[in-house]
Design a protein around this motif. Structure first.
Motif, PDB file in Angstrom:
ATOM      1  N   ASN B  19       0.838  -1.198   0.000  1.00  0.00           N
ATOM      2  CA  ASN B  19       0.000   0.000   0.000  1.00  0.00           C
ATOM      3  C   ASN B  19       0.879   1.256   0.000  1.00  0.00           C
ATOM      4  N   ALA B  21       0.204   4.259   0.025  1.00  0.00           N
ATOM      5  CA  ALA B  21      -0.247   5.365   0.883  1.00  0.00           C
ATOM      6  C   ALA B  21       0.659   5.518   2.107  1.00  0.00           C
ATOM      7  N   LEU B  24       3.764   7.872   1.359  1.00  0.00           N
ATOM      8  CA  LEU B  24       3.591   9.192   0.744  1.00  0.00           C
ATOM      9  C   LEU B  24       4.038  10.300   1.701  1.00  0.00           C
ATOM     10  N   ALA B  26       2.795  13.220   1.587  1.00  0.00           N
ATOM     11  CA  ALA B  26       1.530  13.883   1.901  1.00  0.00           C
ATOM     12  C   ALA B  26       0.416  13.031   1.336  1.00  0.00           C
ATOM     13  N   PRO B  27      -0.724  12.931   2.043  1.00  0.00           N
ATOM     14  CA  PRO B  27      -1.818  12.123   1.504  1.00  0.00           C
ATOM     15  C   PRO B  27      -2.436  12.783   0.276  1.00  0.00           C
ATOM     16  N   PRO B  28      -3.077  11.977  -0.576  1.00  0.00           N
ATOM     17  CA  PRO B  28      -3.753  12.581  -1.736  1.00  0.00           C
ATOM     18  C   PRO B  28      -4.962  13.393  -1.277  1.00  0.00           C
ATOM     19  N   VAL B  58      -9.101   3.221   2.246  1.00  0.00           N
ATOM     20  CA  VAL B  58      -8.664   4.351   3.079  1.00  0.00           C
ATOM     21  C   VAL B  58      -7.483   3.986   3.985  1.00  0.00           C
ATOM     22  N   SER B  60      -3.774   3.238   5.554  1.00  0.00           N
ATOM     23  CA  SER B  60      -2.427   3.760   5.349  1.00  0.00           C
ATOM     24  C   SER B  60      -1.380   2.776   5.870  1.00  0.00           C
ATOM     25  N   ARG B  62       1.286  -0.126   5.413  1.00  0.00           N
ATOM     26  CA  ARG B  62       2.137  -0.440   4.261  1.00  0.00           C
ATOM     27  C   ARG B  62       1.837  -1.815   3.670  1.00  0.00           C
ATOM     28  N   ASN B 232      -8.249   3.051  -5.049  1.00  0.00           N
ATOM     29  CA  ASN B 232      -7.042   2.654  -4.315  1.00  0.00           C
ATOM     30  C   ASN B 232      -6.958   1.149  -4.089  1.00  0.00           C
ATOM     31  N   MET B 346      -4.580   8.171  -7.068  1.00  0.00           N
ATOM     32  CA  MET B 346      -3.272   7.888  -6.461  1.00  0.00           C
ATOM     33  C   MET B 346      -2.147   8.036  -7.489  1.00  0.00           C
ATOM     34  N   HIS B 349      -1.707  11.756  -8.088  1.00  0.00           N
ATOM     35  CA  HIS B 349      -1.002  12.359  -6.957  1.00  0.00           C
ATOM     36  C   HIS B 349       0.509  12.144  -7.082  1.00  0.00           C
TER      37      HIS B 349
END
Lengths: 450, 450
Positions: B19, B21, B24, B26-28, B58, B60, B62, B232, B346, B349
């Motif tokens: 994942n 997210a 990152l 910063a989040p999208p 949703v 975050s 990994r 996502n 994603m 982003h």
């Protein structure tokens, strides 16, 4: 839901093909010259095939080494997977264990590249520049086109005109690989022109296409002819299927009680079954082997074991085989790869020796079996392969009735991605079964050469 | 002639999805409710998706564990092979090393089953009885039909009417797996009936088909909606591609300098690239990543990064993405899977973060590349995959000019067995390139929601 897959490490891929001629109690009957009716020798075949293949055709050595370059190309998709069909077993609620070897992973989608690559290799070795062949449904033509592209050989395919028009996607695949595809009968050969003069609207036949391909190959010193089934060397190349299966079943700690293969010309059946029949011939291990052919083209179950021509026009050598007569025109079933009037002489010889049994199934049963398989295992089989699927399902249901946990192995020789018209027609209720009367079979057999 | 294949042992198949997210900086940007323009939460999505998938959407974390049952089904065709394209390298005479990951080995012939199986699993877990989706060219619909068959879920597919009529074989494949396929717009939904009342001859669009599928799924408590790209969780499921590639390149003692993937909605690109971009985000290892999109649908290269609807009718939540405007109708190129007006949020982003570069190619170049590939490597790519092939070939030729032996990895996301009409048309000279004027793009973008 469980997937059980047996993948052989590449270093266990067979390095030799298995030649069943070495294990026969008696050799098969001689191949005869169509004119003199005398046995032919290797030199008689030299205008059509490279000597490397002719030597394999007549060899009696048990193991014939697979050239490194052929092995290297095989490795693109080989060893092919062997699956335990757990989900199908559940769907059938059978105590039987069902294994299937899947040959649809090859780039052309069937077992045919096993021999196409080998044939292209030996031709290339001997300086041949182009290969000429015929194709009906297109499985063989696209496999040879694939192999030709890899070896830089031109490939010329005479495709039966009705298929050329009805199966443009098979033609497109051959052309994508760079082959030239000609609708047969064509104006490019004497054979084609003669047919067209008499029947301008002829939609062609495999027999006519063979005549055209042989004519072109024989008159061009840089060209040779290639055949996708029937001959000993073709069957030989397919034995990688059975050899791998043997090793994979060993991984599974299993050995088949029953082996099922579909039969047209006999090459995929030989591929899966010969290594196991060989073990039986050598007295090492018993196995029951079942060949499944279409009721619409029942050479093994309703044909005669006799000398006959390989083509409709009667130009090829005479071979002793189970045949419906070279003039027999099978019904238009969708398993185009099984629509051949005769059977590989080596397969026929083994039936005479009682080494396997043959059965036939109707078209509708094969498609029903194919959909059952697709929904359980996720792979949509080719119509030809559906005959093996139907055979395996029948054996599994017999095990259910008898309460026997037998081990069944079958060869899923190709996928059905190019055959969706057939499935569409089946689901729309447009397909039919075919059954020949005794009179019809007798009439076809009356045309056998004396 | 050498084949170089890297097969991962099954015990090294990834047990978690990756994942991105989690890595990152910063989040999208938030997803907004189409009415209130306020950020939406998991509960807003519950009528359409099972909570297992919403939580992934949703998350975050990994690493997200792949359920055992999904892993077991993956094993039917996974780990998929990674090939070194030696014969293509030779044909291009490039010093570059070209590797390709081949996703065409799945039963449906593309990468789509990686997410279809996962989606079917989570829906089944939560007691869902049927899945409703839309399909354009049919790759996604046939993958969901396959997954539904394995899990005993009914699958209902709204297929864009023009494809329904022009691609009967894709439809036949879905029906073979037992799915019900309906031409969209249909009379089964309010959305469909409204369109037909106004345009009785409508040939449909992906946007209309989405509206129909969403409407049916939302009103049937036993049904949920399924989407084949963009979201996502879909991208997440595809990361098995890149994770396996990482391990396989490790076997080869290699790491890519350049990764190439084609982009439509973004899922196959994310699949191959995210695990490598993740390593870059974590500062572990650098890599250049190139997204290749069709010139006829250039969302990344000519679109705007803005909030837009996922469907044409404007019924979905608003997402920030590179878009050509939800009213944009791409030209009728054969890479149907790349004809989407927007890009996965994603992926968008990450482009904003400068993590990859985007380029576009013309249709004719992609088919030329596809035939070059087929004749060298033996596999006929899908038209979508031809974009990645063209991108990889361009990079390899640049290496040749520069005399650099770089390592290129690309994702061959599917085979072209169901796309032979496109190859036929290409070889007959019937295909065209497409280029939009600045005015045309500006006009489509003018329709963006304010």
């Amino acid at each position: 839901m469980e997937t059980v897959k047996y993948l052989l490490n590449e270093d266990r891929m067979p390095t030799s093909w298995y030649n069943i001629a070495a294990d026969l109690p008696a050799p098969p009957p001689a191949v005869l010259h169509p004119g003199t009716k005398q046995p032919i020798g290797p030199d008689d075949l030299a205008p059509l095939f490279p000597m490397g293949l002719i030597m394999q055709e007549v060899s009696s050595e048990r193991e014939i080494e697979i050239p490194d370059e052929v092995q290297s190309i095989y490795r693109q998709w080989r060893p092919s997977p062997l699956y335990r069909a757990r989900r199908l077993e559940q769907a059938l609620d059978t105590p039987a264990k069902i294994y299937y070897k899947y040959e649809g992973v090859s780039p052309a989608g069937s077992h045919k590249p096993n021999t196409a690559v080998a044939q292209a290799y030996y031709n290339k070795q001997e300086g041949v520049k182009r290969l000429v062949t015929e194709t009906g449904a297109g499985q063989w033509g696209s496999s040879l086109a694939f192999a030709g592209a890899l070896f830089g050989l031109e490939v010329l395919v005479y495709m039966v005109k009705v298929s050329y028009n009805q199966k443009p996607y098979r033609r497109a695949l051959m052309e994508a690989y760079g082959a030239r595809v000609v609708a047969s009968p064509s104006t490019e050969t004497n054979a084609g022109r003669a047919i067209l003069a008499e029947h301008p609207d002829s939609t062609g036949s495999l027999g006519i296409a063979i005549s055209e391909a042989v004519e072109i190959a024989a008159q061009d010193p840089d060209a040779r002819y290639a055949l996708g089934s029937v001959l000993n060397h073709v069957l030989l190349h397919q034995t990688v299927i059975g050899l791998e299966s043997l090793a994979q079943l060993e991984m599974a700690g299993d050995y088949p009680d029953i082996i099922v293969g579909c039969t047209g010309g006999g090459s995929n059946f030989a591929g899966i079954a010969f290594p196991f029949i060989g073990a039986k011939l050598r007295g090492e291990r018993d196995v029951r082997v079942v060949a499944v052919e279409p009721a619409a083209c029942p050479s093994l179950t309703r044909g005669q074991y006799a000398y006959d021509f390989g083509d409709t026009a009667g130009m090829t050598p005479l071979v002793k085989m189970h045949t419906l007569g070279h003039g027999f025109v099978p019904s238009g079933i969708h398993a185009g790869g099984l629509r051949y009037h005769g059977m590989a002489p080596m397969v026929s010889h083994l039936l005479q020796l009682g080494q396997f049994e043959a059965t036939n199934v109707q078209q509708l049963e094969t498609f029903t079996a194919g959909l059952t398989f697709a929904r359980a295992e996720g792979i949509l089989p080719a119509p030809e392969a559906n005959h093996a699927v139907a055979g395996a399902i029948n054996e599994a249901l017999r095990c259910k009735e008898a309460g026997e946990a037998k081990t069944i192995l079958f060869n899923l020789c190709g996928h059905g991605h190019f055959d969706l018209q057939a499935y569409t027609d089946f689901q729309a209720g447009k397909l039919k079964d075919f059954e020949y009367s005794a009179e019809e079979v007798a009439m076809a057999l009356a045309g056998l050469p004396s």
